[in-house]
Design a protein around this motif. Sequence first.
Motif, mmCIF file in Angstrom:
data_model
loop_
_atom_site.group_PDB
_atom_site.id
_atom_site.type_symbol
_atom_site.label_atom_id
_atom_site.label_comp_id
_atom_site.label_asym_id
_atom_site.label_seq_id
_atom_site.Cartn_x
_atom_site.Cartn_y
_atom_site.Cartn_z
ATOM 1 N N ILE A 122 19.474 49.885 74.635
ATOM 2 C CA ILE A 122 18.771 49.732 75.915
ATOM 3 C C ILE A 122 19.389 50.644 76.972
ATOM 4 N N LEU A 123 20.711 50.569 77.124
ATOM 5 C CA LEU A 123 21.395 51.332 78.173
ATOM 6 C C LEU A 123 21.239 52.834 77.952
ATOM 7 N N SER A 124 21.461 53.283 76.725
ATOM 8 C CA SER A 124 21.339 54.705 76.433
ATOM 9 C C SER A 124 19.903 55.182 76.644
ATOM 10 N N GLY A 125 18.935 54.311 76.311
ATOM 11 C CA GLY A 125 17.524 54.659 76.495
ATOM 12 C C GLY A 125 17.162 54.897 77.949
ATOM 13 N N VAL A 126 17.734 54.095 78.860
ATOM 14 C CA VAL A 126 17.478 54.283 80.294
ATOM 15 C C VAL A 126 17.947 55.665 80.740
ATOM 16 N N LEU A 127 19.030 56.134 80.118
ATOM 17 C CA LEU A 127 19.584 57.452 80.454
ATOM 18 C C LEU A 127 19.000 58.556 79.573
ATOM 19 N N SER A 128 17.841 58.264 78.966
ATOM 20 C CA SER A 128 17.122 59.226 78.108
ATOM 21 C C SER A 128 17.971 59.712 76.935
ATOM 22 N N ASN A 129 18.917 58.879 76.505
ATOM 23 C CA ASN A 129 19.773 59.168 75.330
ATOM 24 C C ASN A 129 20.475 60.525 75.427
ATOM 25 N N LYS A 130 20.845 60.928 76.640
ATOM 26 C CA LYS A 130 21.422 62.268 76.778
ATOM 27 C C LYS A 130 22.953 62.279 76.804
ATOM 28 N N TYR A 131 23.576 61.105 76.705
ATOM 29 C CA TYR A 131 25.042 61.055 76.716
ATOM 30 C C TYR A 131 25.583 60.478 75.417
ATOM 31 N N LYS A 132 26.615 61.098 74.899
ATOM 32 C CA LYS A 132 27.350 60.484 73.781
ATOM 33 C C LYS A 132 28.182 59.349 74.361
ATOM 34 N N TYR A 133 28.334 58.270 73.598
ATOM 35 C CA TYR A 133 29.126 57.152 74.110
ATOM 36 C C TYR A 133 29.860 56.437 72.982
ATOM 37 N N GLN A 134 30.978 55.860 73.347
ATOM 38 C CA GLN A 134 31.748 55.010 72.443
ATOM 39 C C GLN A 134 30.964 53.709 72.269
ATOM 40 N N THR A 135 30.802 53.235 71.044
ATOM 41 C CA THR A 135 30.090 51.978 70.831
ATOM 42 C C THR A 135 31.017 50.798 71.122
ATOM 43 N N PHE A 136 30.426 49.639 71.289
ATOM 44 C CA PHE A 136 31.218 48.429 71.502
ATOM 45 C C PHE A 136 32.130 48.185 70.306
ATOM 46 N N PHE A 137 31.602 48.408 69.111
ATOM 47 C CA PHE A 137 32.390 48.221 67.890
ATOM 48 C C PHE A 137 33.607 49.138 67.897
ATOM 49 N N GLU A 138 33.413 50.380 68.332
ATOM 50 C CA GLU A 138 34.524 51.336 68.399
ATOM 51 C C GLU A 138 35.545 50.926 69.459
ATOM 52 N N GLN A 139 35.054 50.382 70.576
ATOM 53 C CA GLN A 139 35.977 49.911 71.610
ATOM 54 C C GLN A 139 36.850 48.773 71.073
ATOM 55 N N VAL A 140 36.217 47.818 70.403
ATOM 56 C CA VAL A 140 36.963 46.678 69.846
ATOM 57 C C VAL A 140 37.999 47.159 68.835
ATOM 58 N N ASN A 141 37.596 48.099 67.972
ATOM 59 C CA ASN A 141 38.542 48.629 66.977
ATOM 60 C C ASN A 141 39.746 49.295 67.639
ATOM 61 N N GLU A 142 39.494 50.002 68.728
ATOM 62 C CA GLU A 142 40.604 50.648 69.448
ATOM 63 C C GLU A 142 41.530 49.591 70.050
ATOM 64 N N LEU A 143 40.942 48.519 70.575
ATOM 65 C CA LEU A 143 41.747 47.448 71.171
ATOM 66 C C LEU A 143 42.550 46.689 70.119
ATOM 67 N N LEU A 144 42.046 46.668 68.884
ATOM 68 C CA LEU A 144 42.752 45.974 67.801
ATOM 69 C C LEU A 144 43.907 46.804 67.240
ATOM 70 N N GLY A 145 43.929 48.087 67.594
ATOM 71 C CA GLY A 145 45.035 48.938 67.164
ATOM 72 C C GLY A 145 46.169 48.846 68.167
ATOM 73 N N LYS A 146 46.568 49.976 68.680
ATOM 74 C CA LYS A 146 47.609 50.002 69.718
ATOM 75 C C LYS A 146 47.014 50.667 70.951
ATOM 76 N N PRO A 147 46.240 49.912 71.721
ATOM 77 C CA PRO A 147 45.527 50.521 72.849
ATOM 78 C C PRO A 147 46.472 50.942 73.971
ATOM 79 N N ALA A 148 46.122 52.050 74.637
ATOM 80 C CA ALA A 148 46.896 52.502 75.794
ATOM 81 C C ALA A 148 46.679 51.534 76.945
ATOM 82 N N THR A 149 47.708 51.331 77.737
ATOM 83 C CA THR A 149 47.632 50.401 78.874
ATOM 84 C C THR A 149 46.540 50.802 79.851
ATOM 85 N N ASP A 150 46.405 52.124 80.092
ATOM 86 C CA ASP A 150 45.396 52.574 81.058
ATOM 87 C C ASP A 150 43.972 52.348 80.542
ATOM 88 N N PHE A 151 43.794 52.344 79.202
ATOM 89 C CA PHE A 151 42.484 52.054 78.601
ATOM 90 C C PHE A 151 42.090 50.608 78.908
#
Length: 687
Positions: A286-315
Amino acid sequence: MVFNKTEEQEREYLQQVINLLNKTISNADASVKERVETLNDQKQYLWDNRDIDPHEITQVRGNILNVFAIGEEVFARRRRLRKILDIPYFGRIDFKERYKGKEVMPLYIGIHSFYESESLKNIIYDWRAPISAMFYDYELGVASYLSPAGKIEGDIFLKRQYRIRKGRMEFMIESSVTVHDDILQKELSSNADDKMKNIVATIQREQNRIIRNEDALALIIQGVAGSGKTSIALHRIAYLLYTFKETLSSKDILIISPNKVFADYISNVLPELGEETVPETGIEQILSGVLSNKYKYQTFFEQVNELLGKPATDFIERIQYKASFGFISQLNRFILHIENTYFKATDVKLTKFVAIPAEYIEEQFRRFNRYPMRLRFETMTDYILEMAQIQYHITVTTAQRNMLKKEIRNMFAGNNDMQVYKDFFEWIGKPELFKMRKNRTLEYADLAPLVYLHIALDGNNMQSPVKHLLVDEMQDYSPIQYKVLQKLYPCRKTILGDASQSVNPYGSSTAEMIREAFASGEVMKLCKSYRSTYEITEFAQNIRKNEDLEPIARHGEKPQVLKCKNEEEEIAAIVKLISTFKQTDYKSLGIICKTESQAQELSDKLKAYVDDVYFLSSQSFAFVQGTIITSAHMAKGLEFDEAIVPQVSNKNYNSEIDRSMLYVAVTRAMHKLTLTYNDCLTGFVQT
């Protein structure tokens, strides 16, 4: 006198109902055949008489359309009747209205209604009918229901429940409480299926209140793990489709679900209840569609995987900030700042002798302030040119119009979404809170705020036909995402989830936060947990305590925690557990790892010993029975007869997001749960 007093009489009556259903289906078959023959005759007539009067052609075509419509209706009724042959009804109440001369009326309740045209009687009442609500809401004695004519009061003299399968009554229970425990226990003790099942026979009073709530603009359901919240939400959709059939259809509803596997898992419920499948999508689409799918983005699944590793504090800090109400307030102030400072008007020479002063152009930008900023340029151009033609008696060419519109657009410094979004972080003095990943990829937490700004500047161009929005796993969406959903879908909503099962701890929402995001909404709670045995539920409570949770009194074996000397021994223990599972009557075994990479690695190792292990990944589309290995994230919303949670060591499960994943994993088990580890056991598990 009690109608069908004994179980034997009930069995005879069931056979009578089935005979009536078969007779009605046969009549419908004959009717469909007759309609087909009539259609063919009419078509043949048109073909044989192509030179007939145009008025007659129109009349014959009208007849064809009419016959076709009636045939469709008969065909749909026949399809419904065939469906209910297997389980015609599941409950009965004997109700007497509180008026003189009224008789006790036996009401049989099923998934669909069955009206017998010869006797002019309703043989079976649809579970969604107003009168059927009494089956779920009342015990014996005083009862009432809301009919179109108003409140009908009376008394329930008898209440029964039946288990009917393939047209045969397996047992019958006299019930003096809302839904008898024996029936509920039998249903809960049954094995998991490859699809979520309907639960019309065991809907509880508190669940029924949610299903039949017609008033809430945004109904927010906080349900504990295993409370049946998703199933209840789908039954609510079926109820709304039945109650508002004149104004609401399946295509008017949209489900936002966490992934394709879950969408497949729940896909059977509405068709079982006699409704068409409802469209489904994900919030990222839905969100990407509003922006006409013109931006690459990290998926929610990818965000969760990064948080399950050793995420940077600033992230983590970036995610937390963008999930705060303070962030939304600052965005709103920035939008006002854009309105006040981003438009810098300059003089425009329209013709050799006519110039449009900057002050006048600025004035028009303010005049049309009800329009989103970027939508003003067209209207401003037309208005300025209209006034110029009147004042200067000139004729404006298309080229001059396009030139003026382009000049006006260029006076606005906010024509690029990404640049405006970057400007925001500069404006608040925290440019470090925006970070573009490699290959110009947006972080997941930036997608919704970028859409929020886009809508503020460009307006909502979606013009959504959605009349009811259902959002599942509500805890995993942030307040800014709910703000965007409200702008895109200003319709009624059913929102459900469990704050204890968030896999997005730095950007999650509680029921109260969601209500605040919508500035309204009714929160209803589901506190009873039906999925797992008492022992499994208590085990999960020790991992993450939920004060609202009430376990159902269905007992089973205690969860096992197996200590292994090393990884090889742990693999061997899991292989043995799989072998034992295959010798049981259980249909599904879930091996639930913390991350997808761990699940993939374990799946590869198990294949050396076991043939039929199915790896369920974020790219999968369907849920299957048997032995499944997956991540806790992908397992959310699913349930298994038996679950194995490997690698529950202190090294693997030690952070708060790890605790959430472990809680999600163990609450997937219905009947049996085993945890395995080598090295040191995680501190989240008590033995």
